[in-house]
Design a protein around this motif. Structure first.
Motif, PDB file in Angstrom:
ATOM      1  N   GLU A  43       0.822  -1.207   0.000  1.00 33.34           N
ATOM      2  CA  GLU A  43       0.000   0.000   0.000  1.00 33.34           C
ATOM      3  C   GLU A  43       0.860   1.263   0.000  1.00 33.34           C
ATOM      4  O   GLU A  43       0.476   2.288  -0.577  1.00 33.34           O
ATOM      5  N   LEU A  44       2.015   1.218   0.659  1.00 35.78           N
ATOM      6  CA  LEU A  44       2.977   2.322   0.586  1.00 35.78           C
ATOM      7  C   LEU A  44       3.364   2.580  -0.863  1.00 35.78           C
ATOM      8  O   LEU A  44       3.333   3.723  -1.352  1.00 35.78           O
ATOM      9  N   ILE A  45       3.749   1.512  -1.574  1.00 33.98           N
ATOM     10  CA  ILE A  45       4.163   1.658  -2.967  1.00 33.98           C
ATOM     11  C   ILE A  45       3.006   2.135  -3.826  1.00 33.98           C
ATOM     12  O   ILE A  45       3.165   3.027  -4.680  1.00 33.98           O
ATOM     13  N   GLU A  46       1.814   1.581  -3.604  1.00 37.47           N
ATOM     14  CA  GLU A  46       0.637   1.994  -4.381  1.00 37.47           C
ATOM     15  C   GLU A  46       0.339   3.478  -4.186  1.00 37.47           C
ATOM     16  O   GLU A  46      -0.013   4.181  -5.145  1.00 37.47           O
ATOM     17  N   TYR A  47       0.488   3.979  -2.963  1.00 31.16           N
ATOM     18  CA  TYR A  47       0.260   5.411  -2.732  1.00 31.16           C
ATOM     19  C   TYR A  47       1.264   6.245  -3.512  1.00 31.16           C
ATOM     20  O   TYR A  47       0.893   7.215  -4.193  1.00 31.16           O
ATOM     21  N   TYR A  48       2.548   5.880  -3.439  1.00 32.88           N
ATOM     22  CA  TYR A  48       3.551   6.700  -4.123  1.00 32.88           C
ATOM     23  C   TYR A  48       3.377   6.646  -5.645  1.00 32.88           C
ATOM     24  O   TYR A  48       3.629   7.644  -6.332  1.00 32.88           O
ATOM     25  N   VAL A  49       2.926   5.539  -6.175  1.00 35.33           N
ATOM     26  CA  VAL A  49       2.625   5.481  -7.613  1.00 35.33           C
ATOM     27  C   VAL A  49       1.453   6.411  -7.937  1.00 35.33           C
ATOM     28  O   VAL A  49       1.487   7.176  -8.915  1.00 35.33           O
TER      29      VAL A  49
ATOM     30  N   PRO B 162      -3.320   9.114   3.201  1.00 40.47           N
ATOM     31  CA  PRO B 162      -3.121   8.929   1.756  1.00 40.47           C
ATOM     32  C   PRO B 162      -4.395   9.080   0.937  1.00 40.47           C
ATOM     33  O   PRO B 162      -4.386   9.753  -0.103  1.00 40.47           O
ATOM     34  N   ALA B 163      -5.497   8.478   1.370  1.00 37.67           N
ATOM     35  CA  ALA B 163      -6.746   8.575   0.602  1.00 37.67           C
ATOM     36  C   ALA B 163      -7.246  10.014   0.553  1.00 37.67           C
ATOM     37  O   ALA B 163      -7.745  10.476  -0.480  1.00 37.67           O
ATOM     38  N   ASP B 164      -7.107  10.741   1.680  1.00 36.13           N
ATOM     39  CA  ASP B 164      -7.506  12.153   1.705  1.00 36.13           C
ATOM     40  C   ASP B 164      -6.721  12.949   0.663  1.00 36.13           C
ATOM     41  O   ASP B 164      -7.272  13.784  -0.059  1.00 36.13           O
ATOM     42  N   VAL B 165      -5.417  12.701   0.617  1.00 42.30           N
ATOM     43  CA  VAL B 165      -4.553  13.467  -0.279  1.00 42.30           C
ATOM     44  C   VAL B 165      -4.909  13.209  -1.744  1.00 42.30           C
ATOM     45  O   VAL B 165      -4.976  14.152  -2.557  1.00 42.30           O
ATOM     46  N   LEU B 166      -5.143  11.959  -2.086  1.00 41.92           N
ATOM     47  CA  LEU B 166      -5.482  11.648  -3.479  1.00 41.92           C
ATOM     48  C   LEU B 166      -6.826  12.262  -3.862  1.00 41.92           C
ATOM     49  O   LEU B 166      -6.982  12.777  -4.986  1.00 41.92           O
ATOM     50  N   GLU B 167      -7.784  12.269  -2.933  1.00 40.79           N
ATOM     51  CA  GLU B 167      -9.068  12.914  -3.201  1.00 40.79           C
ATOM     52  C   GLU B 167      -8.891  14.412  -3.364  1.00 40.79           C
ATOM     53  O   GLU B 167      -9.504  15.040  -4.244  1.00 40.79           O
ATOM     54  N   ARG B 168      -8.044  15.027  -2.529  1.00 43.79           N
ATOM     55  CA  ARG B 168      -7.788  16.469  -2.622  1.00 43.79           C
ATOM     56  C   ARG B 168      -7.130  16.824  -3.954  1.00 43.79           C
ATOM     57  O   ARG B 168      -7.452  17.849  -4.566  1.00 43.79           O
ATOM     58  N   LEU B 169      -6.204  15.993  -4.405  1.00 43.93           N
ATOM     59  CA  LEU B 169      -5.552  16.267  -5.681  1.00 43.93           C
ATOM     60  C   LEU B 169      -6.561  16.216  -6.832  1.00 43.93           C
ATOM     61  O   LEU B 169      -6.516  17.051  -7.746  1.00 43.93           O
ATOM     62  N   ASP B 170      -7.475  15.254  -6.784  1.00 40.28           N
ATOM     63  CA  ASP B 170      -8.516  15.190  -7.815  1.00 40.28           C
ATOM     64  C   ASP B 170      -9.395  16.437  -7.790  1.00 40.28           C
ATOM     65  O   ASP B 170      -9.810  16.938  -8.837  1.00 40.28           O
ATOM     66  N   ARG B 171      -9.662  16.943  -6.596  1.00 43.99           N
ATOM     67  CA  ARG B 171     -10.618  18.046  -6.439  1.00 43.99           C
ATOM     68  C   ARG B 171      -9.950  19.414  -6.552  1.00 43.99           C
ATOM     69  O   ARG B 171     -10.516  20.343  -7.140  1.00 43.99           O
ATOM     70  N   LEU B 172      -8.740  19.551  -6.005  1.00 47.42           N
ATOM     71  CA  LEU B 172      -8.107  20.861  -5.886  1.00 47.42           C
ATOM     72  C   LEU B 172      -6.874  21.037  -6.760  1.00 47.42           C
ATOM     73  O   LEU B 172      -6.416  22.160  -6.959  1.00 47.42           O
ATOM     74  N   GLY B 173      -6.326  19.939  -7.269  1.00 50.47           N
ATOM     75  CA  GLY B 173      -5.044  20.016  -7.935  1.00 50.47           C
ATOM     76  C   GLY B 173      -3.928  20.180  -6.914  1.00 50.47           C
ATOM     77  O   GLY B 173      -4.134  20.051  -5.699  1.00 50.47           O
TER      78      GLY B 173
END
Length: 285
Positions: A31-37, A268-279
Motif C-alpha cells: 500500500e505504501l508503494i501503491e500510494y507513491y505510484v 493517503p486517501a484524503d490526499v489523493l481525493e484532494r488532488l482530484d478536487r483541488l489540484g
C-alpha cells in the motif's frame, strides 16, 4: 509476497509486499508503494533535480528507523548526485528522476522523502524560503496555524508568494519560492525574530526547548543549505500513515478560528481525493 514489475522500462523486484509497516492501521508495504505510484504526478515535480535524504523503516514504524543521508546498494540505473562535503569527503545522494526511482525507494521502506532546498544544477543555492512551525506542548496545530497566518503578511511584504503545508506530524511548514538568490538563512532568522518580538506569548525563535513550552518555534534553521524539509505529499513514519499535505490559506484560517487541529490532518486517501478536487496547491512553490 514478492513481485517483479516493469516501471518506465525498468524491471523492479518488489519484496515483502505483505509486510505491515503501520500496525495501527494494518497498512502494508504494497500500500505504501501503491500510494507513491498514485501520487507521483504531483510529487515528482517537487523532487526533480533535488538531492534527497531518506527516513527508512524496514520493520515498520514501530521498529528501528534511521535517516539515510547517502544512497547505498542502488541499481546501476538509479540517479545519484555526487558532491564534496566537509574535509573533502565525497557524498552520494539519492535523486528521483521518475517513477522507477520513486518505486525503488519505496521498496526500500523509505517512507519519508526529504529534499534539499536547492537543485543539483545550482548546488547550495536555495530556491525557496522554508519555515518549520514547530509547536511545543501544550501548543499544537491550531497554534501553528495562527503563527503561519502571522508569518504570511511578512513574506508578502517581500513580494513573495507563501504557501502552507502540514508537516504530516505536529506542525506546519510555510514555503516561499525565490525569483533570485538570497541569503535565506539570514532573512528567515530576521523574520522569525521579528515574529517572536511581536508575539512573545506565542512565538519563539530560539532552539532551546525550555523556551518552547506552549509556544511555536519558528525554525529558521531549515534554511541552512545542509538541511532538508519533508517533501509535499511524502508519507510520515508516525503511528498512523499521515501525509505532508499542501493546504490553502482558507483552510489554515478556518483551523485557527475554529480550533480544529483534525482539519489539518490527512492520510493517503484524503490526499489523493484532494488532488482530484483541488489540484496541486504547491504547484510553482
Amino acid at each position: 509476497m514478492n513481485r517483479t514489475v516493469g516501471v518506465d522500462g525498468r524491471k523492479l523486484a518488489l519484496t515483502n509486499l505483505d509486510k505491515v509497516l503501520w500496525p495501527q492501521t494494518g497498512t502494508t508495504k504494497a500500500e505504501l508503494i501503491e500510494y507513491y505510484v498514485a501520487v507521483a504526478p504531483a510529487l515528482l515535480p517537487h523532487l526533480e533535480g533535488r538531492p534527497l535524504t531518506l527516513r527508512r523503516f524496514p520493520d515498520g514504524v514501530d521498529g528501528i528507523t534511521w535517516h539515510q543521508n547517502e544512497i547505498q546498494r542502488e541499481p546501476d540505473w538509479f540517479p545519484v548526485f555526487e558532491t564534496t562535503g566537509r574535509e573533502g569527503r565525497r557524498l552520494r545522494f539519492a535523486t528521483v528522476d521518475g517513477l522507477a526511482a520513486l518505486v525503488w525507494l519505496a521498496n526500500q521502506a523509505a517512507i519519508e522523502l526529504h529534499p534539499f532546498s536547492w537543485r543539483i544544477d545550482r548546488p547550495r543555492e536555495p530556491t525557496q524560503l522554508v519555515f518549520d512551525l514547530d509547536p511545543g506542548a501544550p501548543a499544537g496545530l491550531v497554534e501553528a496555524a495562527r503563527v503561519a497566518l502571522a508569518l504570511r503578511p511578512l513574506l508578502e511584504e517581500l513580494r513573495l508568494d507563501p504557501r502552507a503545508k502540514t508537516s504530516g506530524s505536529l506542525g506546519l511548514h510555510v514555503h516561499a519560492a525565490l525569483s533570485e538568490p538570497l541569503d535565506t538563512k539570514a532573512l528567515a532568522k530576521g523574520l522569525a525574530e521579528r515574529l517572536a518580538e511581536e508575539r512573545p506569548d506565542e512565538v519563539v525563535a530560539e532552539m532551546r526547548r525550555e523556551l518552547r513550552t506552549g509556544k511555536v518555534f519558528v525554525d529558521w534553521l531549515q534554511n541552512d543549505v545542509t538541511r532538508q524539509t519533508v517533501a509535499p505529499y511524502s508519507l510520515r513514519g508516525l503511528a498512523y500513515p499521515t501525509v505532508a499535505t499542501p493546504v490553502s490559506w482558507d483552510e489554515v484560517e478556518r483551523a485557527a478560528a475554529e480550533g480544529r487541529p483534525e482539519s489539518l490532518v490527512f492520510g493517503p486517501a484524503d490526499v489523493l481525493e484532494r488532488l482530484d478536487r483541488l489540484g496541486d496547491l504547491f504547484a510553482g512553490a
